[in-house]
Scaffold this active site. Structure first.
Site, mmCIF file in Angstrom:
data_model
loop_
_atom_site.group_PDB
_atom_site.id
_atom_site.type_symbol
_atom_site.label_atom_id
_atom_site.label_comp_id
_atom_site.label_asym_id
_atom_site.label_seq_id
_atom_site.Cartn_x
_atom_site.Cartn_y
_atom_site.Cartn_z
ATOM 1 N N TYR A 153 0.972 -1.293 -0.001
ATOM 2 C CA TYR A 153 -0.089 0.119 -0.074
ATOM 3 C C TYR A 153 0.791 1.246 0.041
ATOM 4 O O TYR A 153 0.651 2.205 -0.911
ATOM 5 C CB TYR A 153 -0.914 0.044 1.317
ATOM 6 C CG TYR A 153 -1.928 1.039 1.352
ATOM 7 C CD1 TYR A 153 -2.890 1.106 0.829
ATOM 8 C CD2 TYR A 153 -1.329 2.058 2.347
ATOM 9 C CE1 TYR A 153 -3.774 2.238 0.958
ATOM 10 C CE2 TYR A 153 -2.371 3.395 2.505
ATOM 11 C CZ TYR A 153 -3.450 3.318 1.732
ATOM 12 O OH TYR A 153 -4.400 4.417 1.748
ATOM 13 N N ALA A 154 1.766 1.169 0.825
ATOM 14 C CA ALA A 154 2.722 2.511 1.054
ATOM 15 C C ALA A 154 3.412 2.698 -0.369
ATOM 16 O O ALA A 154 3.609 3.796 -0.835
ATOM 17 C CB ALA A 154 3.867 2.161 2.306
ATOM 18 N N ALA A 155 3.975 1.473 -1.030
ATOM 19 C CA ALA A 155 4.815 1.741 -2.350
ATOM 20 C C ALA A 155 3.715 2.300 -3.445
ATOM 21 O O ALA A 155 4.152 3.260 -3.917
ATOM 22 C CB ALA A 155 5.234 0.435 -2.793
#
Length: 246
Positions: A153-155
């Protein structure tokens, strides 16, 4: 607040917490809405909860990982309204998982929704956006500082930030802007698990000592979508109560 009278706004993932609040606010500010979501029953129930009458609301079942479905929703907006003025990419997927146990399919599914979906919507919207138009992509604090058990998700969200800044160079000559909002911990169904597990510590780490609301994010999105932000492009506004300060 801001005047969106007569503007046409397309919002993906429209029944999610932040997109729903954004659609409700846009409607009150006079915008016509094109609302897309994966769950047609949920979107129709949402529309039924809004005041009847003008401005107009159109809906479509759209899986943002499917470019043909995204293209058709934008084409519908073009047929019905002659173009659009605002795009808000609200569709998202937030799955807790450690990298060590993440399969290729897990990784690709999260990227397909959170990154490919943004690309598909922006690409399809670009020919239809009118001069003075605005794209607002919903990123996340996770895209700036990472996120425990949410690396995929962060990527995606970090990539959305860079993608949005890159759009500026293609859109600016046409008088169209592109910006991001990066919410922190906002009280929505998507964040219920993390709030239940770690809410006390997160509130203690937040200078404002509370979580944000979808309506507080929606008001910033409305600013970026409006003529009040006519010279704001390529920017990211953090909405996290001071939990992360860049």
């Amino acid at each position: 607040m801001f005047d969106l009278t007569g503007k046409v706004a397309l919002i993906t993932g429209a029944t999610g917490g932040i997109p729903r609040a954004t659609a409700t606010l846009f409607r009150s500010l006079g915008a016509h809405l094109v609302l897309t979501d994966l769950d047609p029953a949920a979107i129709e129930a949402f529309v039924a909860s809004l005041p009847a009458g003008e401005p107009r609301i159109l809906t479509a079942r759209v899986d943002v990982t499917r470019p043909d479905q995204v293209d058709e929703a934008l084409a519908m907006a073009g047929r019905e309204f002659g173009g659009i003025d605002i795009l808000v990419t609200g569709a998202g997927l937030y799955v807790e998982q450690e990298v060590a146990t993440m399969t290729d399919a897990d990784w690709r599914q999260t990227l397909a929704v959170n990154l490919d979906g943004v690309f598909h919507a922006c690409r399809a919207a670009m020919p239809l956006l009118r001069k003075g138009g605005s794209i607002v992509n919903i990123a996340s604090m996770a895209g700036h500082r990472g996120s425990v058990r949410h690396a995929h998700y962060a990527a995606c969200k970090a990539a959305v930030l860079a993608f949005t800044r890159s759009l500026v160079h293609e859109l600016s000559p046409r008088g169209i802007r592109a910006n991001c909002v990066s919410p922190g911990i906002i009280a929505t169904p998507m964040t219920e698990a993390i709030m239940a597990q770690n809410g006390t510590a997160l509130i203690a780490a937040t200078p404002m000592r509370r979580f944000g609301t979808p309506e507080e994010v929606a008001s910033v999105i409305a600013f970026l979508a409006s003529d009040a932000a006519a010279f704001v492009t390529g920017e990211t506004i953090h909405i996290n109560g001071g939990l992360y300060m860049d």
